[in-house]
Write an enzyme that holds these catalytic residues in place. Structure first.
Site, short mmCIF file in Angstrom:
data_model
loop_
_atom_site.label_atom_id
_atom_site.label_comp_id
_atom_site.label_asym_id
_atom_site.label_seq_id
_atom_site.Cartn_x
_atom_site.Cartn_y
_atom_site.Cartn_z
N CYS A 7 0.85 -1.20 0.00
CA CYS A 7 0.00 0.00 0.00
C CYS A 7 0.89 1.25 0.00
O CYS A 7 0.60 2.22 -0.70
CB CYS A 7 -0.92 0.02 1.21
SG CYS A 7 -2.39 -1.03 1.03
N ASP A 30 10.63 -6.53 -8.51
CA ASP A 30 10.88 -7.09 -7.19
C ASP A 30 12.25 -6.59 -6.70
O ASP A 30 13.22 -6.56 -7.44
CB ASP A 30 10.87 -8.63 -7.24
CG ASP A 30 10.72 -9.24 -5.87
OD1 ASP A 30 9.69 -9.87 -5.61
OD2 ASP A 30 11.65 -9.10 -5.05
N HIS A 46 -6.34 -2.89 -1.07
CA HIS A 46 -5.63 -3.81 -0.15
C HIS A 46 -6.45 -5.10 -0.01
O HIS A 46 -7.42 -5.14 0.73
CB HIS A 46 -5.41 -3.17 1.21
CG HIS A 46 -4.70 -4.08 2.16
ND1 HIS A 46 -3.32 -4.18 2.21
CD2 HIS A 46 -5.17 -4.98 3.05
CE1 HIS A 46 -2.98 -5.09 3.10
NE2 HIS A 46 -4.08 -5.60 3.63
N GLY A 91 4.27 -19.66 1.36
CA GLY A 91 5.45 -18.81 1.16
C GLY A 91 5.15 -17.33 1.03
O GLY A 91 6.01 -16.54 0.64
N HIS A 96 -0.42 -8.49 0.89
CA HIS A 96 -1.18 -7.65 -0.06
C HIS A 96 -1.03 -8.42 -1.37
O HIS A 96 0.11 -8.60 -1.86
CB HIS A 96 -0.57 -6.25 -0.13
CG HIS A 96 -1.25 -5.30 -1.08
ND1 HIS A 96 -1.66 -4.02 -0.71
CD2 HIS A 96 -1.57 -5.43 -2.39
CE1 HIS A 96 -2.21 -3.41 -1.75
NE2 HIS A 96 -2.15 -4.24 -2.79
N HIS A 98 -0.32 -10.17 -4.67
CA HIS A 98 0.59 -9.79 -5.75
C HIS A 98 0.85 -10.98 -6.66
O HIS A 98 0.95 -12.12 -6.21
CB HIS A 98 1.91 -9.22 -5.21
CG HIS A 98 2.57 -10.05 -4.15
ND1 HIS A 98 2.11 -10.08 -2.85
CD2 HIS A 98 3.63 -10.87 -4.19
CE1 HIS A 98 2.87 -10.88 -2.14
NE2 HIS A 98 3.80 -11.39 -2.92
P1 AMP Z 1 5.82 -13.15 -1.36
O1 AMP Z 1 6.78 -14.10 -0.71
O2 AMP Z 1 5.08 -13.76 -2.50
O3 AMP Z 1 4.93 -12.47 -0.35
O4 AMP Z 1 6.70 -12.05 -2.05
C1 AMP Z 1 7.02 -10.83 -1.51
C2 AMP Z 1 8.00 -10.24 -2.48
O5 AMP Z 1 8.03 -8.84 -2.27
C3 AMP Z 1 9.43 -10.76 -2.32
O6 AMP Z 1 9.85 -11.35 -3.55
C4 AMP Z 1 10.23 -9.50 -1.99
O7 AMP Z 1 11.50 -9.50 -2.59
C5 AMP Z 1 9.33 -8.40 -2.53
N1 AMP Z 1 9.45 -7.10 -1.89
C6 AMP Z 1 9.42 -6.82 -0.56
N2 AMP Z 1 9.55 -5.50 -0.34
C7 AMP Z 1 9.65 -4.92 -1.56
C8 AMP Z 1 9.80 -3.58 -2.02
N3 AMP Z 1 9.88 -2.55 -1.17
N4 AMP Z 1 9.87 -3.34 -3.35
C9 AMP Z 1 9.80 -4.37 -4.23
N5 AMP Z 1 9.66 -5.65 -3.87
C10 AMP Z 1 9.58 -5.93 -2.56
ZN ZN Z 2 -1.80 -3.26 1.21
#
Ligand code: AMP
Ligand code: ZN
Length: 107
Positions: A7, A30, A46, A91, A96, A98
């Site tokens: 968010c 990422d 969200h 995992g 949020h 994605h």
């Molecule tokens: P998940 O494990 O599917 O919840 O993936 C979360 C992803 O968010 C991971 O691959 C992180 O590297 C990525 N991530 C976390 N913080 C950021 C950020 N500030 N900008 C870009 N990617 C992020």
């Molecule tokens: Zn959010």
């Protein structure tokens, strides 16, 4: 919701830091890429995870999937993986919703 990193990203990233953004979703790289090209698409809304989706989100999630394909093509990906980690056991680290898109560019 105020503590949600995605968010915050939706609120504070400058337009050039997004790969794509409209009134319903955004896409960005990422921070810790697991493939040569690794970006994700998130809703502006969200929504905690896949498991929080309801019928009211069908149009939104459909548009997000189409956007995944469009952006993958724009990145020169001939093939790619689409991943939605769901729940701690799946995992998921950021709660949020994605869609990860991972692949190798042939551009
Ligand atoms: P998940 O494990 O599917 O919840 O993936 C979360 C992803 O968010 C991971 O691959 C992180 O590297 C990525 N991530 C976390 N913080 C950021 C950020 N500030 N900008 C870009 N990617 C992020
Ligand atoms: Zn959010």
């Amino acid at each position: 919701m105020t503590d949600c990193i995605f968010c915050k990203i939706n609120a504070i990233l400058t337009p050039t830091e997004f790969i794509y953004k409209d009134e319903e979703m955004s896409a960005f790289y990422d921070i810790s890429p697991k493939a040569p090209v690794h970006f994700m698409i998130i809703p502006k809304l969200h929504i905690e995870s896949m498991d929080a989706l309801t019928e009211q989100h069908i149009n939104l999630i459909g548009k997000m999937m189409l956007k995944a394909s469009t952006l993958a093509k724009e990145h020169g990906l001939k093939g790619y993986k689409v991943k939605i980690n769901t729940g701690v056991e799946g995992g998921q680290e950021v709660f949020h919703l994605h869609i990860h898109v991972l692949g190798r560019s042939y551009k």
